[in-house]
Design a protein around this motif. Structure first.
Motif: not given
Length: 174
Positions: A131-140
């Motif tokens: 939805y937000l198109r944030l990179p997953r690396g931001f969280f992982t």
């Protein structure tokens, strides 16, 4: 462990207190954000039948960071689970050796986790959230950061193992 934190010198307490307060504040901030988003989304669902679809991905990501902040704080405070029944019956020198070996194995396992979770972030961190198109690396990236910080916390306290064991026994550290 018993959950009691070994006492250190006044200089160490100030530095440790700051780091612990920062970790606690970051964890609290994550928790407050999670609760507010979930509550707000539940209200939107109930009152307007229009929940925000991106809340789940942000909450899931913040939960990773919350877990790692809490983990590192627990490692720093010596609040990990341990069984002392066998070890307390050992002579002091052996207890110190067992404690050092345990700390080294713990650090090795955490560094192993940090390495493989870093590989995961490198491989999949560029993928976008739906939805937000944030990179997953931001969280992982919480996984390798938390594991490496936990290993560092274990290695930093390694020189004080002897004094901690003697203090647990009520003996003066010489």
């Amino acid at each position: 462990m018993t959950g009691t934190r070994p006492k250190s010198g006044p200089r160490e307490d100030v530095g440790e207190g700051v780091v612990d307060r920062v970790l606690g504040a970051l964890a609290a901030l994550c928790l407050v954000a999670i609760v507010l988003m979930l509550f707000g989304n539940a209200c939107l669902r109930l009152l307007a039948d229009m929940p925000l679809p991106w809340v789940q991905e942000v909450v899931t990501g913040l939960l990773l960071w919350l877990t790692m902040f809490g983990f590192v704080l627990g490692v720093r405070r010596h609040e990990s689970i341990a069984v002392h029944t066998f070890v307390t019956k050992l002579p002091v020198r052996v207890r110190i050796g067992v404690r050092i070996a345990t700390e080294l194995v713990t650090a090795a396992v955490l560094l192993h986790l940090a390495w493989f979770s870093l590989q995961y972030v490198v491989d999949f961190g560029g993928d976008s959230t739906p939805y937000l198109r944030l990179p997953r690396g931001f969280f992982t990236s919480a996984l390798p950061v938390g594991a490496a910080a936990g290993a560092l916390a274990v290695l930093v306290r390694l020189p004080s193992v002897r004094a901690v064991v003697l203090r647990e026994r009520g003996e003066p550290a010489v």
